[in-house]
Design an enzyme around this catalytic site. Structure first.
Site, PDB file in Angstrom:
ATOM      1  N   GLY A 145       0.835  -1.185   0.000  1.00  0.00           N
ATOM      2  CA  GLY A 145       0.000   0.000   0.000  1.00  0.00           C
ATOM      3  C   GLY A 145       0.870   1.235   0.000  1.00  0.00           C
ATOM      4  O   GLY A 145       2.076   1.162   0.254  1.00  0.00           O
ATOM      5  N   GLU A 180      10.808  -3.401   5.137  1.00  0.00           N
ATOM      6  CA  GLU A 180      11.558  -2.392   4.402  1.00  0.00           C
ATOM      7  C   GLU A 180      12.383  -1.589   5.400  1.00  0.00           C
ATOM      8  O   GLU A 180      12.002  -1.433   6.556  1.00  0.00           O
ATOM      9  CB  GLU A 180      10.603  -1.428   3.690  1.00  0.00           C
ATOM     10  CG  GLU A 180      10.045  -1.932   2.404  1.00  0.00           C
ATOM     11  CD  GLU A 180       9.410  -0.805   1.626  1.00  0.00           C
ATOM     12  OE1 GLU A 180       9.897  -0.524   0.531  1.00  0.00           O
ATOM     13  OE2 GLU A 180       8.435  -0.221   2.114  1.00  0.00           O
ATOM     14  N   GLN A 199      16.012   5.334  -6.151  1.00  0.00           N
ATOM     15  CA  GLN A 199      15.417   4.099  -6.636  1.00  0.00           C
ATOM     16  C   GLN A 199      16.445   2.981  -6.757  1.00  0.00           C
ATOM     17  O   GLN A 199      16.158   1.820  -6.428  1.00  0.00           O
ATOM     18  CB  GLN A 199      14.755   4.347  -7.991  1.00  0.00           C
ATOM     19  CG  GLN A 199      13.697   3.340  -8.338  1.00  0.00           C
ATOM     20  CD  GLN A 199      12.602   3.272  -7.292  1.00  0.00           C
ATOM     21  OE1 GLN A 199      12.067   4.297  -6.876  1.00  0.00           O
ATOM     22  NE2 GLN A 199      12.296   2.081  -6.832  1.00  0.00           N
ATOM     23  N   ASP A 244       6.421  -6.375   4.727  1.00  0.00           N
ATOM     24  CA  ASP A 244       5.645  -5.145   4.499  1.00  0.00           C
ATOM     25  C   ASP A 244       5.950  -4.539   3.126  1.00  0.00           C
ATOM     26  O   ASP A 244       5.763  -3.337   2.929  1.00  0.00           O
ATOM     27  CB  ASP A 244       5.861  -4.123   5.616  1.00  0.00           C
ATOM     28  CG  ASP A 244       7.256  -3.524   5.624  1.00  0.00           C
ATOM     29  OD1 ASP A 244       8.153  -4.064   4.953  1.00  0.00           O
ATOM     30  OD2 ASP A 244       7.444  -2.496   6.318  1.00  0.00           O
ATOM     31  N   ARG A 248      -1.556  10.906   8.601  1.00  0.00           N
ATOM     32  CA  ARG A 248      -0.769   9.913   9.347  1.00  0.00           C
ATOM     33  C   ARG A 248       0.724  10.200   9.239  1.00  0.00           C
ATOM     34  O   ARG A 248       1.466  10.076  10.222  1.00  0.00           O
ATOM     35  CB  ARG A 248      -1.073   8.515   8.820  1.00  0.00           C
ATOM     36  CG  ARG A 248      -2.468   8.016   9.145  1.00  0.00           C
ATOM     37  CD  ARG A 248      -2.737   6.707   8.426  1.00  0.00           C
ATOM     38  NE  ARG A 248      -4.063   6.174   8.716  1.00  0.00           N
ATOM     39  CZ  ARG A 248      -4.610   5.158   8.071  1.00  0.00           C
ATOM     40  NH1 ARG A 248      -3.939   4.556   7.095  1.00  0.00           N
ATOM     41  NH2 ARG A 248      -5.822   4.729   8.388  1.00  0.00           N
TER      42      ARG A 248
END
Length: 217
Positions: free
Chosen positions: A13, A37, A60, A87, A139
């Site tokens: 997500g 991660e 990246q 995750d 958040r």
């Protein structure tokens, strides 16, 4: 019962969706291995959020190399010997590369990716967490991470669209799509238990947790 059916569960997500806290809770509850991660180790990440055009490629490439290292010792055989929750998916690297890199940078990234041939076991179940860009932004600001301080709502809106499109076509594993807008898997036991119950009840390759799920297209 969950681990017998899904020995490798990946949670995905956009930033702020609640992936890490859910992965930690699931690994603790199910007493299995946990693969997380480690964005805080990326020396380019804070600079990327301040100047995406300049720092997208090194950011990246660092993540690609990091994820290859993380998955290198993991095979289907040792996952079945010791189940795991993560995750992130390795495919997330391609998603972010397409989202953040310019065309010439993406072409270079693809050449590097193809030369390295990164490998990771396919998950037995993916939990895809969604929330509105406004909720994600709220958040992120609340947790106050230094390297996330320059993330904007516009960036989160575009990222959420990329995730929606990615999972619209994803067929490597069963997916439960969860609207985490008003759910707290980190601190609310009832929410967490309800999710586990829904996973146990899955009968198809794509299911939704929350009848009010929104797609951000």
């Amino acid at each position: 019962m969950i681990l017998k059916k899904y020995p490798y569960i990946a949670i995905e997500g956009p930033i702020g969706a609640g992936k890490t806290s859910l992965a930690q809770n699931m690994a603790n509850y199910l007493e299995c291995a946990l693969l997380l991660e480690r964005p805080e180790e990326n020396p380019f990440l804070e600079k990327f959020y301040s100047n995406r055009a300049r720092y997208a490629l090194p950011t990246q490439l660092f993540f690609l190399l990091q994820r290859i290292d993380q998955f290198q010792p993991i095979t289907h055989a040792n996952i079945h010997a010791r189940p795991m929750v993560s995750d992130f998916l390795l495919e997330k690297d391609q998603l972010f590369a397409r989202f953040t890199l310019s065309e010439p940078e993406y072409a270079l990234y693809q050449k590097i990716y193809q030369q390295m041939k990164p490998q990771a076991p396919s998950p037995d179940l993916v939990i895809y967490l969604q929330a509105s860009p406004e909720k994600l932004y709220e958040r992120i600001k609340r947790r106050g991470s230094i390297y996330e301080k320059n993330i904007t709502e516009e960036y989160l809106y575009r990222l959420s669209n990329c995730y929606t499109q990615f999972f619209h076509q994803y067929e490597k594993a069963p997916v439960i799509i969860v609207n985490s807008e008003n759910l707290n898997f980190a601190n609310n036991t009832a929410d967490f238990n309800l999710l586990l119950q829904r996973i146990n009840q899955m009968r198809s390759a794509r299911e939704y947790f929350n009848c009010g799920l929104k797609e951000y297209l």
